[in-house]
Enzyme design. Structure first.
Site, PDB file in Angstrom:
ATOM      1  N   HIS A  90       0.876  -1.190   0.000  1.00 26.29           N
ATOM      2  CA  HIS A  90       0.000   0.000   0.000  1.00 26.29           C
ATOM      3  C   HIS A  90       0.908   1.233   0.000  1.00 26.29           C
ATOM      4  CE1 HIS A  90      -3.504   2.390   0.614  1.00 26.29           C
ATOM      5  NE2 HIS A  90      -3.793   2.119   1.888  1.00 26.29           N
ATOM      6  N   HIS A 146      -2.326  -2.227  -9.661  1.00 26.74           N
ATOM      7  CA  HIS A 146      -3.334  -1.650  -8.771  1.00 26.74           C
ATOM      8  C   HIS A 146      -4.492  -2.611  -8.609  1.00 26.74           C
ATOM      9  CE1 HIS A 146      -6.104   1.230  -6.965  1.00 26.74           C
ATOM     10  NE2 HIS A 146      -5.002   1.877  -6.624  1.00 26.74           N
ATOM     11  N   ASP A 164       2.338   5.811  -6.622  1.00 26.70           N
ATOM     12  CA  ASP A 164       3.562   5.801  -5.812  1.00 26.70           C
ATOM     13  C   ASP A 164       4.854   5.884  -6.619  1.00 26.70           C
ATOM     14  OD1 ASP A 164       2.580   5.803  -3.238  1.00 26.70           O
ATOM     15  OD2 ASP A 164       2.365   3.622  -3.152  1.00 26.70           O
TER      16      ASP A 164
HETATM   17  C1  1VU Z   1      -0.931   4.820  -4.094  1.00 29.11           C
HETATM   18  C2  1VU Z   1      -1.202   3.948  -2.973  1.00 29.11           C
HETATM   19  C3  1VU Z   1      -1.300   2.495  -3.239  1.00 29.11           C
HETATM   20  O1  1VU Z   1      -1.503   1.769  -2.328  1.00 29.11           O
HETATM   21  S1  1VU Z   1      -1.139   1.933  -4.835  1.00 29.11           S
HETATM   22  C4  1VU Z   1      -0.501   0.292  -4.588  1.00 29.11           C
HETATM   23  C5  1VU Z   1       0.910   0.333  -4.099  1.00 29.11           C
HETATM   24  N1  1VU Z   1       1.491  -1.019  -4.057  1.00 29.11           N
HETATM   25  C6  1VU Z   1       2.451  -1.421  -4.890  1.00 29.11           C
HETATM   26  O2  1VU Z   1       2.907  -0.703  -5.767  1.00 29.11           O
HETATM   27  C7  1VU Z   1       2.964  -2.798  -4.635  1.00 29.11           C
HETATM   28  C8  1VU Z   1       3.148  -3.572  -5.943  1.00 29.11           C
HETATM   29  N2  1VU Z   1       1.867  -3.931  -6.506  1.00 29.11           N
HETATM   30  C9  1VU Z   1       1.146  -4.984  -6.039  1.00 29.11           C
HETATM   31  O3  1VU Z   1       1.580  -5.729  -5.139  1.00 29.11           O
HETATM   32  C10 1VU Z   1      -0.224  -5.211  -6.634  1.00 29.11           C
HETATM   33  O4  1VU Z   1      -0.294  -4.710  -7.923  1.00 29.11           O
HETATM   34  C11 1VU Z   1      -1.344  -4.598  -5.765  1.00 29.11           C
HETATM   35  C12 1VU Z   1      -1.289  -3.072  -5.798  1.00 29.11           C
HETATM   36  C13 1VU Z   1      -1.213  -5.049  -4.285  1.00 29.11           C
HETATM   37  C14 1VU Z   1      -2.689  -5.068  -6.310  1.00 29.11           C
HETATM   38  O5  1VU Z   1      -2.746  -6.448  -6.099  1.00 29.11           O
HETATM   39  P1  1VU Z   1      -3.789  -7.377  -6.866  1.00 29.11           P
HETATM   40  O6  1VU Z   1      -5.098  -6.695  -6.947  1.00 29.11           O
HETATM   41  O7  1VU Z   1      -3.744  -8.685  -6.187  1.00 29.11           O
HETATM   42  O8  1VU Z   1      -3.138  -7.444  -8.298  1.00 29.11           O
HETATM   43  P2  1VU Z   1      -3.677  -8.162  -9.610  1.00 29.11           P
HETATM   44  O9  1VU Z   1      -4.806  -9.072  -9.290  1.00 29.11           O
HETATM   45  O10 1VU Z   1      -3.920  -7.102 -10.600  1.00 29.11           O
HETATM   46  O11 1VU Z   1      -2.409  -9.021 -10.041  1.00 29.11           O
HETATM   47  C15 1VU Z   1      -2.419  -9.693 -11.264  1.00 29.11           C
HETATM   48  C16 1VU Z   1      -1.123 -10.412 -11.476  1.00 29.11           C
HETATM   49  O12 1VU Z   1      -0.100  -9.435 -11.673  1.00 29.11           O
HETATM   50  C17 1VU Z   1       0.915  -9.636 -10.726  1.00 29.11           C
HETATM   51  N3  1VU Z   1       1.376  -8.332 -10.260  1.00 29.11           N
HETATM   52  C18 1VU Z   1       0.581  -7.356  -9.803  1.00 29.11           C
HETATM   53  N4  1VU Z   1       1.326  -6.315  -9.449  1.00 29.11           N
HETATM   54  C19 1VU Z   1       2.606  -6.660  -9.711  1.00 29.11           C
HETATM   55  C20 1VU Z   1       3.839  -6.008  -9.549  1.00 29.11           C
HETATM   56  N5  1VU Z   1       3.876  -4.770  -9.031  1.00 29.11           N
HETATM   57  N6  1VU Z   1       4.963  -6.619  -9.904  1.00 29.11           N
HETATM   58  C21 1VU Z   1       4.928  -7.855 -10.419  1.00 29.11           C
HETATM   59  N7  1VU Z   1       3.775  -8.536 -10.599  1.00 29.11           N
HETATM   60  C22 1VU Z   1       2.642  -7.954 -10.241  1.00 29.11           C
HETATM   61  C23 1VU Z   1       0.266 -10.372  -9.588  1.00 29.11           C
HETATM   62  O13 1VU Z   1       1.195 -11.074  -8.821  1.00 29.11           O
HETATM   63  C24 1VU Z   1      -0.679 -11.268 -10.341  1.00 29.11           C
HETATM   64  O14 1VU Z   1       0.066 -12.321 -10.903  1.00 29.11           O
HETATM   65  P3  1VU Z   1      -0.505 -13.814 -10.955  1.00 29.11           P
HETATM   66  O15 1VU Z   1      -1.760 -13.716 -11.766  1.00 29.11           O
HETATM   67  O16 1VU Z   1      -0.774 -14.180  -9.524  1.00 29.11           O
HETATM   68  O17 1VU Z   1       0.587 -14.587 -11.599  1.00 29.11           O
HETATM   69  O1  OAA Z   2      -7.009   2.144  -3.668  1.00 24.22           O
HETATM   70  C1  OAA Z   2      -6.067   1.390  -3.347  1.00 24.22           C
HETATM   71  O2  OAA Z   2      -6.193   0.164  -3.213  1.00 24.22           O
HETATM   72  C2  OAA Z   2      -4.723   1.944  -3.091  1.00 24.22           C
HETATM   73  C3  OAA Z   2      -4.533   3.332  -3.562  1.00 24.22           C
HETATM   74  O3  OAA Z   2      -4.274   3.589  -4.711  1.00 24.22           O
HETATM   75  C4  OAA Z   2      -4.692   4.405  -2.595  1.00 24.22           C
HETATM   76  O4  OAA Z   2      -5.062   4.151  -1.445  1.00 24.22           O
HETATM   77  O5  OAA Z   2      -4.440   5.569  -2.963  1.00 24.22           O
END
Ligand code: 1VU
Ligand code: OAA
Length: 375
Positions: free
Chosen positions: A222, A261, A312
């Protein structure tokens, strides 16, 4: 244009967990709106304090209301002595997010929210003091300086930079901080906001809701992703090296922080805004490495995984170019997202039912208890 993903499965993805009038995320069209306003318009023409007022008080302020609001916040920037003493006791090795969590919690013991009708005043006070909580601890533990927690800066972003660097920030840096605080202010039912709402639903106090939310924001999936993104970018000396190493990381199935995301499918509307400012800061700093490396990572992630930078990723280099230490990146997010968290707490309280979902049980069948002597 960002569209809503088709969502299913774990992580409550795609489940509607409540109602909000605060923001829309990933709906066809604007991508991200705060109370109906496109975030890109707000980031272009508004001040962060206007956006805070919009979220917390319901409508954009008139000029007179904004002036009064900013004067109110300015007058509340100093920290109580007891809080300064606690901050001085927190070790230099602590993560600043733990400092924010503790600072918020301690303020809750010194200036408790005794009734919900003080919720807006308590939020405004937190908004005014968060930069000082972060900078007082940072400057004391890292530089041995007890800073003055007030400044004559007109804006919260300028005030933060002034406390951190001990001098008046440039107009460009104040502008970028303003934009950044607007972009991070609110995002519907993200993990930290949902945490705040769950806490609020028990009729707990505002400080508990915000402290809990800070804990959720801290994680690298996050808000912590902006720090993790900086650590990645800094590893590379050239775009070529970044691309080559990134390919190896993807081969190993490493997560690349700052990409992807849970809701947006094709792009995060905040990215184009902060990316533009990061480029401007890079040019101002005469940078020829960090920004090109960031672009190389961005390009490779799209080519290889169809994953785009979220809010981010380019925040990392933008903050870096303003001389902000990496470990303070997520605490800045706290200073901004407080507005969204608090607005959600108010919304939850106004129409509350305790949040208590059910679990699918996957454990063993019911069985006979065996006393310890017979096991
Ligand atoms: C601005 C504030 C925020 O909180 S924005 C999010 C900030 N977090 C990050 O940047 C951490 C890196 N990103 C991630 O871990 C994920 O993309 C997050 C944001 C948690 C979303 O997870 P989720 O909804 O499960 O992703 P998804 O279903 O779209 O995933 C599909 C497949 O793609 C992969 N994937 C996803 N993100 C990444 C990444 N950053 N790097 C490498 N691979 C990624 C997932 O692992 C998933 O792969 P698979 O289908 O399981 O093989
Ligand atoms: O909406 C989310 O899951 C994460 C995000 O981009 C935020 O909190 O700004």
């Amino acid at each position: 244009m960002a569209e809503a993903k088709v969502l299913s499965g774990a992580g409550l993805r795609g489940q509607v967990a409540g109602q909000t009038a605060l923001s829309t995320v990933g709906q066809a069209g604007a991508g991200l709106t705060y109370r109906g306003y496109d975030v890109r318009d707000l980031a272009k023409d508004a001040e962060f304090e206007e956006v805070a007022y919009l979220l917390l008080y319901g409508e954009l302020p008139s000029q007179a209301e904004l002036d009064e609001y900013k004067t109110k916040l300015k007058g509340q920037r100093d920290l109580p002595q007891a809080l300064k003493e606690v901050l001085e006791r927190i070790p230099v090795t602590a993560h600043p997010m733990d400092v924010m969590r503790t600072g918020c919690s301690v303020l809750g013991t010194l200036e408790p929210e005794l009734t919900f009708d003080t919720q807006r005043d308590k939020t405004d006070r937190l908004l005014a003091v968060f930069p000082a909580i972060m900078c007082y601890w940072y400057r004391f533990t890292h530089h041995g300086v007890r800073i003055n927690c007030t400044s004559d800066e007109d804006t919260l972003g300028g005030h933060f930079l002034h406390l951190l660097h001990g001098k008046k920030p440039s107009a460009l840096h104040v502008k970028v901080m303003n934009v950044s605080l607007i972009l991070y202010a609110e995002h519907e039912f993200n993990a930290s906001t949902f945490t705040a709402r769950v806490c609020a639903s028990t009729l707990s106090d505002l400080y508990s809701c915000v402290t809990a939310a800070i804990g959720s924001l801290r994680g690298p999936l996050h808000g912590g992703a902006n720090e993790a993104a900086m650590e990645l970018i800094e590893r590379f000396q050239s775009p070529q090296q970044a691309t080559a190493e990134l390919l190896k990381m993807l081969e190993r199935k490493d997560k690349i922080m700052g990409f992807g995301h849970a809701i947006y499918k094709e792009s995060d509307p905040r990215n184009e805004v902060i990316k533009g400012w990061a480029k401007q800061l890079a040019d101002e700093a005469g940078d020829s490495v960090l920004y090109p490396v960031s672009e190389a990572i961005d390009k490779t992630m799209w080519e290889q995984k169809r994953l785009f930078p979220n809010a981010d990723f380019y925040h990392a280099s933008a903050y870096h170019f303003m001389g902000i230490p990496t470990k303070l990146f997520t605490p800045i997010f706290v200073c901004s997202r407080l507005t969204g968290w608090a607005a959600h707490v108010f919304e939850q309280r106004a129409n509350n039912r305790i949040i208590r979902p059910s679990a699918e049980y996957v454990g063993v069948e019911q069985r006979q208890f065996v006393p310890i002597a017979q096991r």
